[in-house]
Design a protein around this motif. Structure first.
Motif, PDB file in Angstrom:
ATOM      1  N   LEU A 104      48.966  20.320 -10.671  1.00  0.00           N
ATOM      2  CA  LEU A 104      49.293  20.496  -9.254  1.00  0.00           C
ATOM      3  C   LEU A 104      49.851  21.888  -8.975  1.00  0.00           C
ATOM      4  O   LEU A 104      49.688  22.410  -7.867  1.00  0.00           O
ATOM      5  CB  LEU A 104      50.247  19.405  -8.776  1.00  0.00           C
ATOM      6  N   ASP A 105      50.467  22.516  -9.983  1.00  0.00           N
ATOM      7  CA  ASP A 105      50.879  23.914  -9.832  1.00  0.00           C
ATOM      8  C   ASP A 105      49.662  24.808  -9.602  1.00  0.00           C
ATOM      9  O   ASP A 105      49.717  25.759  -8.820  1.00  0.00           O
ATOM     10  CB  ASP A 105      51.650  24.404 -11.060  1.00  0.00           C
ATOM     11  N   ARG A 106      48.550  24.518 -10.279  1.00  0.00           N
ATOM     12  CA  ARG A 106      47.326  25.307 -10.069  1.00  0.00           C
ATOM     13  C   ARG A 106      46.773  25.063  -8.665  1.00  0.00           C
ATOM     14  O   ARG A 106      46.316  25.984  -7.996  1.00  0.00           O
ATOM     15  CB  ARG A 106      46.252  24.967 -11.100  1.00  0.00           C
ATOM     16  N   TYR A 107      46.805  23.809  -8.221  1.00  0.00           N
ATOM     17  CA  TYR A 107      46.393  23.533  -6.841  1.00  0.00           C
ATOM     18  C   TYR A 107      47.292  24.284  -5.861  1.00  0.00           C
ATOM     19  O   TYR A 107      46.810  24.833  -4.863  1.00  0.00           O
ATOM     20  CB  TYR A 107      46.424  22.032  -6.540  1.00  0.00           C
ATOM     21  N   ALA A 108      48.585  24.305  -6.141  1.00  0.00           N
ATOM     22  CA  ALA A 108      49.517  25.023  -5.266  1.00  0.00           C
ATOM     23  C   ALA A 108      49.160  26.502  -5.208  1.00  0.00           C
ATOM     24  O   ALA A 108      49.117  27.096  -4.120  1.00  0.00           O
ATOM     25  CB  ALA A 108      50.957  24.834  -5.747  1.00  0.00           C
ATOM     26  N   PRO A 138      59.106  10.415 -10.853  1.00  0.00           N
ATOM     27  CA  PRO A 138      58.941  11.875 -10.855  1.00  0.00           C
ATOM     28  C   PRO A 138      57.557  12.332 -10.387  1.00  0.00           C
ATOM     29  O   PRO A 138      57.431  13.395  -9.781  1.00  0.00           O
ATOM     30  CB  PRO A 138      59.207  12.275 -12.308  1.00  0.00           C
ATOM     31  N   ASP A 139      56.524  11.543 -10.628  1.00  0.00           N
ATOM     32  CA  ASP A 139      55.185  11.931 -10.176  1.00  0.00           C
ATOM     33  C   ASP A 139      55.109  11.967  -8.652  1.00  0.00           C
ATOM     34  O   ASP A 139      54.396  12.798  -8.079  1.00  0.00           O
ATOM     35  CB  ASP A 139      54.125  10.981 -10.728  1.00  0.00           C
ATOM     36  N   VAL A 140      55.862  11.091  -7.998  1.00  0.00           N
ATOM     37  CA  VAL A 140      55.900  11.095  -6.532  1.00  0.00           C
ATOM     38  C   VAL A 140      56.537  12.393  -6.037  1.00  0.00           C
ATOM     39  O   VAL A 140      56.060  13.009  -5.074  1.00  0.00           O
ATOM     40  CB  VAL A 140      56.656   9.852  -6.004  1.00  0.00           C
ATOM     41  N   ILE A 141      57.577  12.819  -6.704  1.00  0.00           N
ATOM     42  CA  ILE A 141      58.240  14.075  -6.341  1.00  0.00           C
ATOM     43  C   ILE A 141      57.265  15.248  -6.521  1.00  0.00           C
ATOM     44  O   ILE A 141      57.181  16.136  -5.665  1.00  0.00           O
ATOM     45  CB  ILE A 141      59.518  14.286  -7.176  1.00  0.00           C
ATOM     46  N   THR A 142      56.515  15.236  -7.611  1.00  0.00           N
ATOM     47  CA  THR A 142      55.533  16.288  -7.872  1.00  0.00           C
ATOM     48  C   THR A 142      54.498  16.341  -6.757  1.00  0.00           C
ATOM     49  O   THR A 142      54.151  17.422  -6.256  1.00  0.00           O
ATOM     50  CB  THR A 142      54.841  16.032  -9.228  1.00  0.00           C
ATOM     51  N   ILE A 143      54.016  15.182  -6.350  1.00  0.00           N
ATOM     52  CA  ILE A 143      52.995  15.118  -5.299  1.00  0.00           C
ATOM     53  C   ILE A 143      53.568  15.551  -3.955  1.00  0.00           C
ATOM     54  O   ILE A 143      52.916  16.295  -3.201  1.00  0.00           O
ATOM     55  CB  ILE A 143      52.380  13.708  -5.245  1.00  0.00           C
ATOM     56  N   ILE A 144      54.785  15.138  -3.654  1.00  0.00           N
ATOM     57  CA  ILE A 144      55.428  15.573  -2.408  1.00  0.00           C
ATOM     58  C   ILE A 144      55.570  17.096  -2.394  1.00  0.00           C
ATOM     59  O   ILE A 144      55.340  17.742  -1.369  1.00  0.00           O
ATOM     60  CB  ILE A 144      56.789  14.874  -2.204  1.00  0.00           C
ATOM     61  N   GLY A 145      55.922  17.666  -3.533  1.00  0.00           N
ATOM     62  CA  GLY A 145      56.029  19.121  -3.634  1.00  0.00           C
ATOM     63  C   GLY A 145      54.716  19.799  -3.297  1.00  0.00           C
ATOM     64  O   GLY A 145      54.685  20.802  -2.576  1.00  0.00           O
ATOM     65  N   SER A 175      59.864  23.764  -1.315  1.00  0.00           N
ATOM     66  CA  SER A 175      59.157  23.068  -2.402  1.00  0.00           C
ATOM     67  C   SER A 175      59.728  23.368  -3.783  1.00  0.00           C
ATOM     68  O   SER A 175      59.547  22.571  -4.710  1.00  0.00           O
ATOM     69  CB  SER A 175      57.672  23.427  -2.376  1.00  0.00           C
ATOM     70  N   LEU A 176      60.422  24.480  -3.933  1.00  0.00           N
ATOM     71  CA  LEU A 176      60.917  24.877  -5.266  1.00  0.00           C
ATOM     72  C   LEU A 176      61.876  23.866  -5.893  1.00  0.00           C
ATOM     73  O   LEU A 176      61.718  23.539  -7.073  1.00  0.00           O
ATOM     74  CB  LEU A 176      61.554  26.266  -5.207  1.00  0.00           C
ATOM     75  N   PRO A 177      62.857  23.352  -5.164  1.00  0.00           N
ATOM     76  CA  PRO A 177      63.737  22.356  -5.797  1.00  0.00           C
ATOM     77  C   PRO A 177      62.975  21.093  -6.236  1.00  0.00           C
ATOM     78  O   PRO A 177      63.338  20.472  -7.236  1.00  0.00           O
ATOM     79  CB  PRO A 177      64.760  22.010  -4.712  1.00  0.00           C
ATOM     80  N   LEU A 178      61.928  20.750  -5.509  1.00  0.00           N
ATOM     81  CA  LEU A 178      61.137  19.586  -5.898  1.00  0.00           C
ATOM     82  C   LEU A 178      60.462  19.816  -7.241  1.00  0.00           C
ATOM     83  O   LEU A 178      60.337  18.895  -8.052  1.00  0.00           O
ATOM     84  CB  LEU A 178      60.090  19.270  -4.824  1.00  0.00           C
ATOM     85  N   ASP A 179      60.034  21.056  -7.480  1.00  0.00           N
ATOM     86  CA  ASP A 179      59.385  21.402  -8.743  1.00  0.00           C
ATOM     87  C   ASP A 179      60.349  21.245  -9.917  1.00  0.00           C
ATOM     88  O   ASP A 179      59.939  20.905 -11.020  1.00  0.00           O
ATOM     89  CB  ASP A 179      58.830  22.825  -8.675  1.00  0.00           C
ATOM     90  N   ALA A 180      61.627  21.486  -9.685  1.00  0.00           N
ATOM     91  CA  ALA A 180      62.633  21.298 -10.735  1.00  0.00           C
ATOM     92  C   ALA A 180      63.096  19.848 -10.805  1.00  0.00           C
ATOM     93  O   ALA A 180      63.387  19.325 -11.890  1.00  0.00           O
ATOM     94  CB  ALA A 180      63.828  22.214 -10.482  1.00  0.00           C
ATOM     95  N   LEU A 181      63.153  19.196  -9.653  1.00  0.00           N
ATOM     96  CA  LEU A 181      63.673  17.833  -9.586  1.00  0.00           C
ATOM     97  C   LEU A 181      62.794  16.835 -10.337  1.00  0.00           C
ATOM     98  O   LEU A 181      63.308  15.928 -10.986  1.00  0.00           O
ATOM     99  CB  LEU A 181      63.822  17.405  -8.124  1.00  0.00           C
ATOM    100  N   ILE A 212      57.033  31.191   7.952  1.00  0.00           N
ATOM    101  CA  ILE A 212      57.164  29.732   7.905  1.00  0.00           C
ATOM    102  C   ILE A 212      56.577  29.218   6.595  1.00  0.00           C
ATOM    103  O   ILE A 212      57.161  28.354   5.931  1.00  0.00           O
ATOM    104  CB  ILE A 212      56.476  29.072   9.121  1.00  0.00           C
ATOM    105  N   GLY A 213      55.440  29.764   6.201  1.00  0.00           N
ATOM    106  CA  GLY A 213      54.852  29.401   4.913  1.00  0.00           C
ATOM    107  C   GLY A 213      55.802  29.692   3.770  1.00  0.00           C
ATOM    108  O   GLY A 213      55.961  28.881   2.850  1.00  0.00           O
ATOM    109  N   GLY A 214      56.464  30.852   3.825  1.00  0.00           N
ATOM    110  CA  GLY A 214      57.438  31.212   2.790  1.00  0.00           C
ATOM    111  C   GLY A 214      58.615  30.256   2.746  1.00  0.00           C
ATOM    112  O   GLY A 214      59.072  29.863   1.671  1.00  0.00           O
ATOM    113  N   VAL A 215      59.112  29.876   3.919  1.00  0.00           N
ATOM    114  CA  VAL A 215      60.232  28.926   3.978  1.00  0.00           C
ATOM    115  C   VAL A 215      59.818  27.586   3.362  1.00  0.00           C
ATOM    116  O   VAL A 215      60.570  26.969   2.604  1.00  0.00           O
ATOM    117  CB  VAL A 215      60.735  28.746   5.427  1.00  0.00           C
ATOM    118  N   LEU A 216      58.597  27.144   3.656  1.00  0.00           N
ATOM    119  CA  LEU A 216      58.124  25.884   3.074  1.00  0.00           C
ATOM    120  C   LEU A 216      57.993  25.991   1.551  1.00  0.00           C
ATOM    121  O   LEU A 216      58.292  25.035   0.825  1.00  0.00           O
ATOM    122  CB  LEU A 216      56.810  25.448   3.717  1.00  0.00           C
TER     123      LEU A 216
END
Length: 176
Positions: free
Chosen positions: A71-75, A10-17, A43-49, A35-39
């Motif tokens: 990482l949410d704060r970094y985001a 799961p940490d890998v998924i978080t980092i990919i997000g 990323s949202l499903p990754l945050d849940a996954l 394009i930024g919005g689409v990205l």
């Protein structure tokens, strides 16, 4: 869960997000807001996954939750930093400052919740929790005419929510 069975941590998924959000932040900074919005949508499903995979692997430590919150704060920083840069290079310093006010408000909302949690007080009050902030961000990025109005909403709403949460904590902690 299939992702867990594939051995994806799961940490890998978080980092990919976060990487996806960083790429989105770049597109926001260079003016490709949609394009930024689409990205960000990607990323949202990754945050849940990541949480679902952690539950599937029966993870009991709290490291993943700390990583996710951090990482949410970094985001948030990458997104609002991208917006701030976008406005700065256009010499739109008022909107640059609104972007920074939105960033500060977003950080304070999360910070007060985290500090209260350390004191065993759950704080989820206020109009601009993470969900509402994400919705507002997506609207302003994907629907260009909403950019400035939603930026105002975020700048004001997140800071009001931060103060609401702080007052709530002040009233409910260490009553003597």
């Amino acid at each position: 869960m299939a992702v867990h069975r594939m051995g994806v941590h799961p940490d890998v998924i978080t980092i990919i997000g976060l990487v996806v959000v960083a790429i989105g932040g770049y597109f926001i900074a260079v003016g490709q807001l949609q394009i930024g919005g689409v990205l960000l949508v990607i990323s949202l499903p990754l945050d849940a996954l990541d949480g679902a995979v952690a539950r599937a692997m029966q993870r009991t430590d709290r490291r993943g939750a700390v990583l996710d919150s951090t990482l949410d704060r970094y985001a948030d920083g990458l997104i609002f930093g991208g917006l701030a840069y976008y406005f700065a290079v256009q010499d739109q310093y008022g909107y640059f400052l609104l972007s920074l006010a939105s960033l500060v408000g977003s950080f304070v909302v999360s910070y007060v919740r985290a500090r209260a949690g350390e004191a065993d007080l759950s704080v989820k009050i206020g109009l601009f929790s993470r969900f509402e902030r994400v919705v507002a961000l997506l609207l302003m990025l994907l629907v260009p005419p909403l950019l400035i109005p939603m930026l105002w909403v975020l700048a004001v709403g997140t800071n009001i929510t931060g103060v609401q949460r702080l007052l709530y904590v002040y009233r409910h902690l260490d009553k003597n």
